[in-house]
Design a protein around this motif. Sequence first.
Motif, short mmCIF file in Angstrom:
data_model
loop_
_atom_site.label_atom_id
_atom_site.label_comp_id
_atom_site.label_asym_id
_atom_site.label_seq_id
_atom_site.Cartn_x
_atom_site.Cartn_y
_atom_site.Cartn_z
N SER A 24 1.03 -0.62 -0.04
CA SER A 24 -0.01 0.11 0.18
C SER A 24 1.20 1.24 -0.02
O SER A 24 2.55 1.41 0.33
CB SER A 24 -0.95 -0.30 1.15
OG SER A 24 -0.63 -0.03 2.48
N ASP A 25 0.05 2.38 -0.06
CA ASP A 25 0.67 3.96 -0.42
C ASP A 25 1.66 3.75 1.09
O ASP A 25 2.70 4.45 0.97
CB ASP A 25 0.04 5.32 -0.37
CG ASP A 25 -0.13 4.66 -2.15
OD1 ASP A 25 0.60 4.05 -3.05
OD2 ASP A 25 -1.48 5.83 -2.08
N GLU A 26 1.04 3.42 2.10
CA GLU A 26 2.13 3.82 3.86
C GLU A 26 2.68 3.01 4.03
O GLU A 26 3.98 2.89 4.61
CB GLU A 26 0.07 3.68 4.41
CG GLU A 26 0.52 3.35 5.66
CD GLU A 26 -0.60 3.25 6.83
OE1 GLU A 26 -0.09 2.62 8.29
OE2 GLU A 26 -1.60 2.83 6.99
N TRP B 238 5.05 1.70 1.52
CA TRP B 238 6.11 1.63 1.06
C TRP B 238 6.70 2.88 1.37
O TRP B 238 7.92 3.28 1.82
CB TRP B 238 5.47 1.89 -0.94
CG TRP B 238 6.91 2.56 -1.21
CD1 TRP B 238 7.18 4.14 -1.58
CD2 TRP B 238 7.58 2.08 -1.65
NE1 TRP B 238 8.06 4.04 -2.10
CE2 TRP B 238 8.97 2.66 -2.39
CE3 TRP B 238 8.65 0.56 -1.51
CZ2 TRP B 238 9.77 2.68 -3.13
CZ3 TRP B 238 9.08 0.42 -2.40
CH2 TRP B 238 10.19 1.34 -2.96
N THR B 239 5.62 3.85 2.06
CA THR B 239 6.46 4.84 2.74
C THR B 239 7.06 4.80 4.11
O THR B 239 7.75 5.58 4.23
CB THR B 239 4.88 6.25 3.32
OG1 THR B 239 4.28 6.58 2.13
CG2 THR B 239 5.60 7.14 4.25
N GLU C 153 10.32 3.64 2.54
CA GLU C 153 11.93 4.33 1.96
C GLU C 153 11.84 4.88 4.11
O GLU C 153 12.93 5.52 3.27
CB GLU C 153 10.57 5.64 1.09
CG GLU C 153 10.26 4.66 0.39
CD GLU C 153 9.51 5.43 -0.74
OE1 GLU C 153 9.97 5.78 -2.05
OE2 GLU C 153 8.66 6.59 -0.49
#
Length: 88
Positions: free
Chosen positions: A13-15, A17-18, A21
């Motif tokens: 999910s975007d969360e 992946w963040t 990172e």
Amino acid sequence: MAAKTKTFNMRLSDEEWTRFEVVAEHYEMPVAQMLRFLVRRESDWLAPATSFAHALQKRDRRDLMDRERARILGAQSPTKRPRRSTSR
């Protein structure tokens, strides 16, 4: 260094992946290198308690126990009530 022949794909999910990172930035590494680093670190930490070969044996024992448990539970019918003893 061993040749890298295996590919690992993962949907994030975007969360997630963040988070990857942020952690990679903390270690000042690309995400893939950070994942290798963290897995290696955890593996090294576990090494005194269990070797990789021992972990495989443990997994195989667990699988065997799970299959045996399923066989036993499968033999017992959940709809039948246990018989009452007639001897007194």
